[in-house]
Write an enzyme that holds these catalytic residues in place. Structure first.
Site, PDB file in Angstrom:
ATOM      1  N   HIS A 327       0.822  -1.216   0.000  1.00 15.34           N
ATOM      2  CA  HIS A 327       0.000   0.000   0.000  1.00 15.34           C
ATOM      3  C   HIS A 327       0.860   1.271   0.000  1.00 15.34           C
ATOM      4  O   HIS A 327       0.365   2.361  -0.312  1.00 15.34           O
ATOM      5  CB  HIS A 327      -0.896  -0.015   1.242  1.00 15.34           C
ATOM      6  CG  HIS A 327      -2.159   0.766   1.107  1.00 15.34           C
ATOM      7  ND1 HIS A 327      -2.284   1.887   0.302  1.00 15.34           N
ATOM      8  CD2 HIS A 327      -3.374   0.608   1.685  1.00 15.34           C
ATOM      9  CE1 HIS A 327      -3.503   2.363   0.395  1.00 15.34           C
ATOM     10  NE2 HIS A 327      -4.191   1.616   1.225  1.00 15.34           N
ATOM     11  N   LEU A 414     -30.601   9.321  -3.487  1.00 17.88           N
ATOM     12  CA  LEU A 414     -29.640   9.235  -2.392  1.00 17.88           C
ATOM     13  C   LEU A 414     -28.266   8.838  -2.940  1.00 17.88           C
ATOM     14  O   LEU A 414     -28.173   8.111  -3.928  1.00 17.88           O
ATOM     15  CB  LEU A 414     -30.100   8.204  -1.352  1.00 17.88           C
ATOM     16  CG  LEU A 414     -31.425   8.519  -0.653  1.00 17.88           C
ATOM     17  CD1 LEU A 414     -31.883   7.327   0.179  1.00 17.88           C
ATOM     18  CD2 LEU A 414     -31.291   9.762   0.218  1.00 17.88           C
ATOM     19  N   HIS A 415     -27.212   9.308  -2.287  1.00 17.78           N
ATOM     20  CA  HIS A 415     -25.859   8.989  -2.736  1.00 17.78           C
ATOM     21  C   HIS A 415     -25.508   7.559  -2.316  1.00 17.78           C
ATOM     22  O   HIS A 415     -25.577   7.226  -1.126  1.00 17.78           O
ATOM     23  CB  HIS A 415     -24.850   9.971  -2.133  1.00 17.78           C
ATOM     24  CG  HIS A 415     -23.517   9.929  -2.808  1.00 17.78           C
ATOM     25  ND1 HIS A 415     -22.665   8.843  -2.727  1.00 17.78           N
ATOM     26  CD2 HIS A 415     -22.885  10.835  -3.607  1.00 17.78           C
ATOM     27  CE1 HIS A 415     -21.573   9.087  -3.412  1.00 17.78           C
ATOM     28  NE2 HIS A 415     -21.687  10.290  -3.968  1.00 17.78           N
ATOM     29  N   ASP A 417     -22.720   5.813  -1.953  1.00 20.85           N
ATOM     30  CA  ASP A 417     -21.648   5.617  -0.965  1.00 20.85           C
ATOM     31  C   ASP A 417     -22.120   6.007   0.431  1.00 20.85           C
ATOM     32  O   ASP A 417     -21.889   5.288   1.407  1.00 20.85           O
ATOM     33  CB  ASP A 417     -20.419   6.440  -1.351  1.00 20.85           C
ATOM     34  CG  ASP A 417     -19.334   6.345  -0.294  1.00 20.85           C
ATOM     35  OD1 ASP A 417     -18.872   5.217  -0.031  1.00 20.85           O
ATOM     36  OD2 ASP A 417     -18.961   7.379   0.298  1.00 20.85           O
ATOM     37  N   THR A 441     -12.026   6.579   3.394  1.00 22.12           N
ATOM     38  CA  THR A 441     -11.065   7.239   2.519  1.00 22.12           C
ATOM     39  C   THR A 441     -11.739   8.335   1.709  1.00 22.12           C
ATOM     40  O   THR A 441     -12.745   8.109   1.042  1.00 22.12           O
ATOM     41  CB  THR A 441     -10.436   6.222   1.550  1.00 22.12           C
ATOM     42  OG1 THR A 441      -9.844   5.167   2.307  1.00 22.12           O
ATOM     43  CG2 THR A 441      -9.391   6.876   0.686  1.00 22.12           C
TER      44      THR A 441
END
Length: 612
Positions: A327, A414-415, A417, A441
């Site tokens: 990462h 609605l979003h 995520d 994130t």
């Protein structure tokens, strides 16, 4: 995403790098106000009063001085955070990387043309590698379209780190070595490393100026496989990369001291495009259940993957695939872009090669044989023992929730995520009887060398909504109003974080300024509420949306009593990977996923009946 990777763009991949804005430093008052708001869900009235006093003193005292020093640093750097973040989040960590830093996951090819099937490992691997090499060539020639959001160019620097990149262990701090170059910059390494049964091989994927065809790659992989069949397994030096970082650094130093050839081998692995792992495991998976494949990607055989490489391409004996990546040099969106490109190319050809069947006289792979002695063998044995003990403690589940997906959520305006993040808050509250400190994130790539900011989904608004959802006496109207408030707050905080107005990285900068100046750690960072709310890397929910493609990944939890939670959103499904440590009596990943499914259903029903 498909638009970026399937066309021949007029714009070059890295052409906007020099015109990207600098990463801003948020105002101190704003960051401290947001911090107080973020810790409130985890505090009693007395705790919050004490923390408010600490924050007030910090803001009027040492915080002012530290902030001025941070502003001074930002004046002479295009990204004041970049070096600090790499060091503090990754390179200075001494924990083993493979389970505590690396991310991994299943490749999506089984969803259309490549379901699990024995006997297809090498032909499929050859074709998938060929498409991966086409992506490498697109980066080399800058034919990958620059990513944009709302017509704003995003930083593409992390894409330089996907190939020819490796972390090198140090006694106190690791380093990242990158050998990648675009065509205009000069020659770039073009060899891959193949690991099989504890042995290491290498060959060049370019011959006479052209990338090897899938049939030529198949010939190379077949040769490696035949060399290993019926023979004793190799020493498995790769397992050392799964060790505690200082221990691995010292073993590496010893390896290079007993034979200079070992240093050459290490450099060959480090500079390679990527590592191909030919694995005998058969982690059968379906489009609904990725659990075993995800588990194998995260916790598989350490002797046939180089944990420090930016990309380990995992090929399993049942024709399924995965990846395991360091990462440190880049975030998951880089691998998501590359894997989705390969996935779409395979889908377009139904997983078949339709090109030339001619085979050129390509040199066969060469074996890289480390010189080891009893001390190194003992170190390898120790690394493997430690690794297997830890992996046995990691619980991983990865399922597709197929009742609905993005289409149904967006239909209710609605979003998607935000919808899933709030469902996760409700699932955690349902399971544990309290709110869970949560890291999501937030992407900051609109700034020069921007990577991420922390967005904290556990707001007061989310906490209040969770309580109402679990209160039998609460009315639908009360739940609806609370949900709207939680949605709006989440969306506002995410937008601010993405625009450089988050507070967690700002506070980290102030902490690191104090550390560099040799000052005492400010009270703000030793206050119990700081870590209780997730500060200092103590979030019990470590989460990330990996996008709206077919690609998924997984990570280990950030803390012993926490969860790692990655998810992807498609029109008709939500696929989530959830991890937990078995040694924690508090957590269970399987139960959390089931509670998530219940929460998703409850939310959709509320959104439908209340006409949000």
């Amino acid at each position: 995403m498909a638009h970026h990777v399937t066309r021949s763009p007029a714009e070059r991949t890295f052409q906007h790098q020099d015109s990207l804005p600098l990463l801003p430093v948020p105002c101190l008052e704003g960051s401290l106000a947001k911090y107080l708001e973020a810790v409130r869900p985890f505090a009693t009235a007395e705790e919050f009063q004490a923390t408010t006093a600490i924050v007030k003193r910090f803001g009027k005292g040492v915080g002012q001085d530290l902030h001025q020093k941070l502003l001074q640093r930002a004046r002479i750097r295009r990204n004041w955070l970049e070096e600090w973040w790499l060091d503090a989040a990754y390179l200075e960590l001494r924990l083993p990387s493979q389970l505590n830093v690396n991310f991994g996951g299943p490749a999506p090819y089984l969803e259309h043309c490549w379901p699990a099937m024995e006997g297809e490992q090498l032909p499929r691997t050859s074709l998938a590698i060929w498409h991966t090499l086409q992506f490498w060539d697109m980066l080399r020639t800058e034919r990958l379209g620059p990513h944009k959001t709302d017509n704003t160019a995003l930083d593409m620097d992390q894409f330089r780190m996907l190939f020819c990149t490796c972390k090198v262990p140090g006694v106190t701090k690791d380093s990242v070595i990158n050998y990648f170059k675009t065509e205009s910059e000069g020659p770039c390494p073009s060899h891959v490393v193949v690991m099989c049964k504890g042995r290491v091989f290498t060959f060049d994927v370019v011959y006479d100026g052209n990338i090897l065809t899938p049939l030529e790659l198949l010939r190379q992989l077949t040769y490696v496989k035949q060399c290993c069949e019926g023979q004793p397994v190799g020493d498995g030096v790769a397992a050392l990369t799964s060790e505690e970082r200082t221990r691995w650094a010292k073993v590496r130093e010893y390896l290079t001291s007993i034979d200079p050839a070992n240093k050459v081998i290490l450099e060959t692995i480090q500079s390679s495009l990527f590592v191909v792992s030919l694995d005998d495991a058969k982690p059968y998976a379906t489009a609904e259940n990725y659990t075993r494949l995800t588990q194998e990607a995260l916790t598989g055989d350490p002797t046939i993957r180089w944990g420090d490489k930016s990309y380990n391409f995992l090929s399993f004996a049942d024709g399924t695939f995965g990846s395991n990546c360091d990462h440190s040099p880049y975030d998951a969106m880089v691998l998501v872009t590359q894997c989705y490109y390969v996935d779409q190319q395979l889908k377009a050809t139904n997983g078949n090669w339709k090109g030339s069947s001619a085979l050129r006289p390509v040199p066969l792979p060469g074996e890289l044989v480390f010189t080891v002695d009893d001390r190194v063998r003992s170190d390898i044995a120790h690394a493997k023992q430690q690794y297997w003990e830890t992996t046995r403690d990691l619980q991983v589940v990865c399922y597709a929730f197929t009742s609905f997906g993005k289409a149904a959520i967006k239909q209710r305006k609605l979003h998607p995520d935000t919808f899933i993040q709030l469902a996760l808050q409700l699932a955690y509250y349902r399971q544990h009887g309290r709110s869970g400190s949560c890291y999501e994130t937030a992407m900051t790539r609109r700034f020069y060398h921007g990577r991420t900011e922390t967005m904290r989904p556990c707001t007061l608004e989310a906490q209040n909504w969770c309580r109402l959802m679990l209160d039998p006496a609460a009315s639908t109207e009360a739940k609806r109003k609370a949900l709207l408030l939680a949605f709006n707050k989440h969306n506002k905080l995410m937008a601010e974080a993405q625009n450089g107005k988050g507070f967690d990285r700002h506070l980290l900068g102030l902490y690191l300024i104090a550390k560099e100046e040799g000052l005492p750690v400010p009270d703000l960072f030793t206050d119990p509420l700081y870590s209780k709310s997730g500060g200092g890397g103590n979030f019990v929910l470590s989460t990330s949306l990996v996008g709206y493609t077919t690609v998924l990944g997984a990570v280990a939890p950030m803390v012993n009593n926490g969860y790692g939670f990655f998810y992807r959103i498609r029109d008709d499904r939500i696929v989530a990977s959830c991890s937990a440590w078995k040694s924690s009596p508090e957590t269970d990943a399987e139960t959390l996923f089931q509670n998530l499914a219940t929460s998703l259903h409850d939310m959709l029903q509320l959104a439908t009946t209340a006409h949000l």
